[in-house]
Design an enzyme around this catalytic site. Structure first.
Site, PDB file in Angstrom:
ATOM      1  N   ASP A 184      -9.805  -2.872   1.249  1.00 45.09           N
ATOM      2  CA  ASP A 184      -9.902  -2.355   2.615  1.00 45.09           C
ATOM      3  C   ASP A 184     -11.295  -1.738   2.763  1.00 45.09           C
ATOM      4  OD1 ASP A 184      -9.862  -0.302   4.723  1.00 45.09           O
ATOM      5  OD2 ASP A 184      -7.721  -0.701   4.883  1.00 45.09           O
ATOM      6  N   ASP A 206     -12.262   7.170   6.098  1.00 40.95           N
ATOM      7  CA  ASP A 206     -11.423   5.998   6.358  1.00 40.95           C
ATOM      8  C   ASP A 206     -10.801   6.122   7.747  1.00 40.95           C
ATOM      9  OD1 ASP A 206      -9.770   3.746   6.005  1.00 40.95           O
ATOM     10  OD2 ASP A 206      -8.162   4.991   5.197  1.00 40.95           O
ATOM     11  N   HIS A 256      -8.833  -6.161   4.161  1.00 40.04           N
ATOM     12  CA  HIS A 256      -8.505  -5.375   5.341  1.00 40.04           C
ATOM     13  C   HIS A 256      -9.847  -5.032   5.975  1.00 40.04           C
ATOM     14  CE1 HIS A 256      -4.121  -3.815   4.786  1.00 40.04           C
ATOM     15  NE2 HIS A 256      -4.209  -5.122   4.897  1.00 40.04           N
ATOM     16  N   ASP A 284     -10.693   4.017  10.277  1.00 40.89           N
ATOM     17  CA  ASP A 284     -10.097   2.827  10.897  1.00 40.89           C
ATOM     18  C   ASP A 284     -10.594   2.558  12.311  1.00 40.89           C
ATOM     19  OD1 ASP A 284      -8.037   1.712   8.892  1.00 40.89           O
ATOM     20  OD2 ASP A 284      -7.617   3.855   8.877  1.00 40.89           O
ATOM     21  N   LYS A 330      -6.977   2.697  -2.602  1.00 40.53           N
ATOM     22  CA  LYS A 330      -7.596   3.637  -1.667  1.00 40.53           C
ATOM     23  C   LYS A 330      -8.306   4.718  -2.479  1.00 40.53           C
ATOM     24  CE  LYS A 330      -6.463   6.060   2.618  1.00 40.53           C
ATOM     25  NZ  LYS A 330      -5.498   6.103   3.722  1.00 40.53           N
ATOM     26  N   GLU A 353      -3.033  -2.921  -2.584  1.00 34.75           N
ATOM     27  CA  GLU A 353      -4.175  -2.322  -1.869  1.00 34.75           C
ATOM     28  C   GLU A 353      -4.494  -0.932  -2.394  1.00 34.75           C
ATOM     29  OE1 GLU A 353      -3.531  -1.854   2.340  1.00 34.75           O
ATOM     30  OE2 GLU A 353      -5.537  -1.046   2.702  1.00 34.75           O
ATOM     31  N   HIS A 364     -11.807   2.050   2.323  1.00 39.73           N
ATOM     32  CA  HIS A 364     -11.178   2.739   1.195  1.00 39.73           C
ATOM     33  C   HIS A 364     -12.107   2.996   0.027  1.00 39.73           C
ATOM     34  CE1 HIS A 364      -6.741   1.798   2.414  1.00 39.73           C
ATOM     35  NE2 HIS A 364      -7.451   2.337   3.385  1.00 39.73           N
ATOM     36  N   ASP A 389      -7.569  -4.185   9.776  1.00 37.42           N
ATOM     37  CA  ASP A 389      -6.845  -2.916   9.664  1.00 37.42           C
ATOM     38  C   ASP A 389      -7.634  -1.816  10.365  1.00 37.42           C
ATOM     39  OD1 ASP A 389      -5.148  -0.902   9.070  1.00 37.42           O
ATOM     40  OD2 ASP A 389      -5.519  -0.872   6.911  1.00 37.42           O
ATOM     41  N   TRP A 416       0.859  -1.179   0.000  1.00 31.50           N
ATOM     42  CA  TRP A 416       0.000   0.000   0.000  1.00 31.50           C
ATOM     43  C   TRP A 416       0.898   1.233   0.000  1.00 31.50           C
ATOM     44  CZ3 TRP A 416      -0.295   4.070   3.595  1.00 31.50           C
ATOM     45  CH2 TRP A 416      -1.204   5.068   3.215  1.00 31.50           C
TER      46      TRP A 416
HETATM   47  C1  RNT Z   1      -3.854   2.836   4.704  1.00 31.17           C
HETATM   48  C2  RNT Z   1      -4.019   1.375   4.430  1.00 31.17           C
HETATM   49  C3  RNT Z   1      -2.930   0.505   4.969  1.00 31.17           C
HETATM   50  C4  RNT Z   1      -2.505   0.907   6.359  1.00 31.17           C
HETATM   51  C5  RNT Z   1      -1.537  -0.032   6.990  1.00 31.17           C
HETATM   52  C6  RNT Z   1      -0.898   0.544   8.207  1.00 31.17           C
HETATM   53  O1  RNT Z   1      -4.953   3.561   4.381  1.00 31.17           O
HETATM   54  O2  RNT Z   1      -5.256   0.937   4.887  1.00 31.17           O
HETATM   55  O3  RNT Z   1      -3.336  -0.817   4.913  1.00 31.17           O
HETATM   56  O4  RNT Z   1      -3.588   1.067   7.212  1.00 31.17           O
HETATM   57  O5  RNT Z   1      -0.628  -0.450   6.048  1.00 31.17           O
HETATM   58 ZN    ZN Z   2      -5.631  -1.196   4.783  1.00 29.57          ZN
END
Ligand code: RNT
Ligand code: ZN
Length: 431
Positions: free
Chosen positions: A272, A307, A299, A309, A241, A239, A275, A339, A198
């Site tokens: 993810d 995003d 993720h 998290d 985003k 990955e 994302h 994640d 990523w």
């Molecule tokens: C960032 C991505 C990635 C990170 C990690 C720490 O937006 O989601 O996966 O969260 O690599």
């Molecule tokens: Zn991620």
């Protein structure tokens, strides 16, 4: 700090869990669902726990380093892991409270280089020897990630797609080194390591050239992946985003970019949950992308407005992710990783809650009367399909889950929270 008031679930006896389970098994059987088969499958589901929940995505390179690259962790709950040993102890503690055999997902900037400063493009497997030994002892598989952020050469917002060839080359070398490390981890642990790339690259404001950075990224990735590595040791994932803080207008590695890349290069695609646009669900995409890519990395996360998290909770979104993996028969081609990073609550509880929820969503999916549901759909009886789907929500997944925890020698119900409180008192509060 948290209270330690008694809670009723912690007092549930093993006998009560077993008796409730027997009733639940009967009820499911009436719907044509084989609970024992579901539990057998669940025992084989490994979740990749992200090391970075334990220290707010800090890493061990530079204790005062800025995270940057659009990543942000909020909260200051006491007791975060400050050293690799503390982080490993915290993960051990979380794993004791999660049923099943799982994996650790490590980022490159958690390397242990001793007194020596080793830049990212020079990292090698020896800098992860202690992680690997620990994983071997704990019976864990490992996954890996190049860290293309929190570094001076990422400060202007571009890495693998940087217009400066020297910067690009540095990150190519870091990602190449990461694949070698991943392959060595996979070989040492006898289980393929998913090495996930990523990058944060993007623009705060509208660019006039959206194409060139994407062409550079495609070329850089081809260079990263040029050396074939045995898939039984390493699997490459990419990955995407939608946007980040500071890359609101344009992200080089968008979903369309990586879907095309992964499909054309037959790489693992990482989705993810945070994302995409807030109303988009990654669950809905699973059956579509699985037609074109060999394997999927998830993720599992929870975006709140962006995003953000947040810790994974038992939402409709999460349940649909479990359902789509199971319904599609994709468990064998899906790597489930987590994640999220929340520093406002006990960090170990965050892992336990998010991981247990993810597993419970897979269990709930395995307990669906899927044959009956498919039959109704294929007969065009959408009324009965809806009625049965709604009825499924009232079936006692929790009783099966508690029994699974008991059998896996992990606390059932909320009893794990007592142990987290004990650890908070005895370990975290001493830091
Ligand atoms: C960032 C991505 C990635 C990170 C990690 C720490 O937006 O989601 O996966 O969260 O690599
Ligand atoms: Zn991620």
């Amino acid at each position: 700090m948290s209270a330690t008031a008694p809670h009723p679930a912690a007092a549930t006896s093993d006998a009560a869990v077993e008796a409730t389970f027997e009733l639940a098994r009967e009820l499911y059987a009436a719907y044509g669902v084989d609970v024992d088969a579901a539990l057998e499958t669940l025992r084989g589901v490994a979740i990749s726990l992200h090391c970075w929940q334990g220290d707010d995505v800090g890493g061990f390179e530079n204790p005062d380093g800025e995270l940057g690259s659009g990543l942000a962790v909020t909260g200051n709950f006491p007791g975060k892991a400050r050293t690799p040993d503390e982080l490993r102890a915290d993960i051990d503690e979380a794993l004791r409270l999660i049923p099943g055999s799982h994996r650790l997902n490590l980022h490159a900037f958690y390397a242990e280089t001793g007194a020596q400063r080793v830049d990212r493009n020079e990292l090698a497997v020896e800098h992860f020897a202690r992680w690997i030994d620990w994983a071997k002892d704990a019976g864990l598989g490992m996954d890996f990630n190049p860290t293309c952020f929190a570094h001076p050469l990422a400060d202007d917002g571009f890495t693998l797609s940087h217009r400066d060839e020297k910067v690009r080359q540095f990150w190519i070398e870091h990602c190449q080194a990461s694949r070698e490390i991943g392959a060595a981890m996979g070989a040492a642990l006898g289980s393929p390591c998913v090495t996930n790339v990523w990058i944060p690259d993007g623009y705060k404001d509208q660019p006039v050239d959206r194409l060139a950075p994407r062409q550079r990224l495609a070329d850089a990735l081809d260079a990263v992946f040029a050396k074939p590595l045995p898939p039984e040791h390493n699997l490459d994932a990419v990955e995407s985003k939608l946007f980040g803080i500071g890359s609101e207008s344009y992200v080089v590695g968008s979903h369309e970019f990586y879907l095309g890349y992964a499909a054309s290069r037959q790489k693992v695609l990482c989705l993810d949950a945070g994302h995409f646009h807030p109303t988009e669900s990654i669950a809905e995409k699973i059956s579509a992308v699985m037609l074109w890519v060999p394997e999927l990395l998830l993720h599992v996360s929870r975006g709140v407005r962006w995003d953000s998290d947040h810790v994974v909770t038992y939402t409709d979104d999460l349940q649909l992710i479990g359902q789509e993996i199971v319904r599609g028969g994709f468990l064998g081609r899906t790597h489930i990783g987590l994640d999220f990073f929340d520093a406002s609550i006990n960090r170990i509880a965050a892992w336990v809650i998010g991981t247990r929820n993810t597993l419970r969503s897979v269990l709930a999916a395995l307990l669906e009367p899927i044959d009956r549901l498919r039959e109704l759909e294929n007969n065009g009886d959408y009324t009965a399909r809806l009625a049965l789907l709604e009825q499924c929500k009232a079936l006692p997944v929790g009783a099966v889950w508690d029994y699974h925890c008991l059998r896996s020698e992990t606390p059932a119900g909320l009893a794990w929270l007592d142990e987290v409180h004990r650890y908070e008192r005895d370990v975290l509060s001493q830091r």
